[in-house]
Design an enzyme around this catalytic site. Sequence first.
Site, PDB file in Angstrom:
ATOM      1  N   GLU A 284      20.196 -27.173  30.935  1.00 35.47           N
ATOM      2  CA  GLU A 284      19.115 -26.198  31.171  1.00 35.47           C
ATOM      3  C   GLU A 284      19.114 -25.078  30.129  1.00 35.47           C
ATOM      4  O   GLU A 284      18.339 -24.134  30.255  1.00 35.47           O
ATOM      5  CB  GLU A 284      19.223 -25.519  32.550  1.00 35.47           C
ATOM      6  CG  GLU A 284      19.241 -26.436  33.735  1.00 35.47           C
ATOM      7  CD  GLU A 284      19.334 -25.676  35.063  1.00 35.47           C
ATOM      8  OE1 GLU A 284      19.310 -24.427  35.066  1.00 35.47           O
ATOM      9  OE2 GLU A 284      19.413 -26.348  36.109  1.00 35.47           O
ATOM     10  N   GLY A 285      20.002 -25.137  29.165  1.00 35.36           N
ATOM     11  CA  GLY A 285      20.159 -24.008  28.238  1.00 35.36           C
ATOM     12  C   GLY A 285      21.023 -22.905  28.813  1.00 35.36           C
ATOM     13  O   GLY A 285      21.105 -21.811  28.244  1.00 35.36           O
TER      14      GLY A 285
END
Lengths: 316, 316
Positions: A284-285
Amino acid sequence: ADLAACDGAEQRNGQLTKPPGALGRLEELAIWYAGWRGSARPTLEAPQIVIFAGNHGVCAQGVSAFPSEVTVQMVANFEHGGAAINQLAKAFGASMTVHALELDRPTEDFTKAPAMSERDCVTALQTGWDAVDPSADLLVTGEMGIGNTTSGAALGAALFGGAGEDWVGRGTGVDDAGLANKARVVDEGLALHASRDPLEILRCMGGRELAAMAGAIAAARAHRIPVILDGFICTAAASVLEKTQSGALDHCVAGHLSAEGAHGKMLEGLGKEPLLSLGLRLGEGSGAAAAIGVLKAAVACHSGMATFAEAGVSDG
Amino acid sequence: ADLAACDGAEQRNGQLTKPPGALGRLEELAIWYAGWRGSARPTLEAPQIVIFAGNHGVCAQGVSAFPSEVTVQMVANFEHGGAAINQLAKAFGASMTVHALELDRPTEDFTKAPAMSERDCVTALQTGWDAVDPSADLLVTGEMGIGNTTSGAALGAALFGGAGEDWVGRGTGVDDAGLANKARVVDEGLALHASRDPLEILRCMGGRELAAMAGAIAAARAHRIPVILDGFICTAAASVLEKTQSGALDHCVAGHLSAEGAHGKMLEGLGKEPLLSLGLRLGEGSGAAAAIGVLKAAVACHSGMATFAEAGVSDG
């Protein structure tokens, strides 16, 4: 990077009210950031997070602990603000966009065929490129895609050498048998797709979200936007650029060391030292977003501190 | 810590939309924070940074690369907003107060006499205690005091065992001869001050800013305010509490690993794993302040994320 800005930043750093080197890596980070932003005294006020989601045909090989439906469910979670990355974006004042990449049309199972056609791969690269806001002053690229640690491992093996077992990890949580299965799947992919051209590796064993991340990171370079790399999947996608042209990731810093086993080896291959090492393995970063605070701290000190002369402090 | 809040936080953590454990140490941090704040879903909105400054008689022994005048000059720099810690406070939304502790009356040279009288030591502890805002939800204690890495090394040796050479470091930048001189000074202090009672060690070889930090960290415990410990000096001061009563630092997390050589050994002695390791060695609370972002990230994810049920995501 802008050498005049680097020089100016280095000079400024030497005059700030602290013993030389006392801010450690924050000093080096600020100078690196200054160079890419083209200013000896830059600001960091508009970080952008772009999330790409894709589905993977290779899930048919049983490589993930979660079903493919989770990809679209998590995209809805991103859109409703409920995921980890939403909280991190808010905490660090980052804008965030989510790009679901044809989730109802997964890539092909790469043990049987190339994951993407040339057209699909180029479309994903272009989507990534276009997702970057040219007015951002920092980029984080994140991903969601059930099965994509297997793609990441295949890219690692094909780009850096080695076999499946050297690059697979537990992803969202497979057991020992699942791990062995992932290694088999990667080895079958490596045998089927013989080209070692980096973009061809991306097309044959990557996925849309990986191609989009590569496109976004390349766009950031064109816009002189520094990038914080996330974990295993993001780094694998970025490695395609570095293997295509050495130095292509000079505008990127490694945000964190993921708990996904082979990430450390991949960062070593790129010569990147991670900012954080907190055992994250979410994607998801999230690891890169958690590191935004470190870069903000570096830039704030560099650009906000008084010099010895301004503060009337003896410089030793 | 509040066990019901810990349990509640742990239960909540297990329901959040992520694979189990995927946020790594951020999960553990959020649960720890929840326990001390007495809420299963806490917020982190009012971090406080308190800086204490003191001068050291032991500077007469030539232990620092900077003259003692720098202490008062840096206090002015803090007050005018020009130091590193000012920028970090702003970047992470922390309030900040500065307490100059009788700078015109340095401690005694601890190679010749106890650094502080009982009265001076108690006054400094009390100043630290009183500096803590009971409505803060996180505390960072920082310091400024030319010569205080020598005090920190003396505390390390007296509290954890070993000789001067095991605990001294380069501080603001002494050379090899300076390092040997610092070791000699610490050894002389250890020989002169035989008591191994932690508070007596603090009084005899510490300094006002170290005593004040210990007082502030103890006050935070009473107010159930979690603390991020800074580097070598702060950790030395905090160690006085832990050696007085085991568990006294359970409300504290190590913010960073300082480049001051013996800090790692001191953290090991306390059983604390640092959040950051970026080579900082500035003091001022800067390493702890840089870590505020990590704790904010942890709490934001924990308290802001949707559960699997809320988001309609399959939990594997």
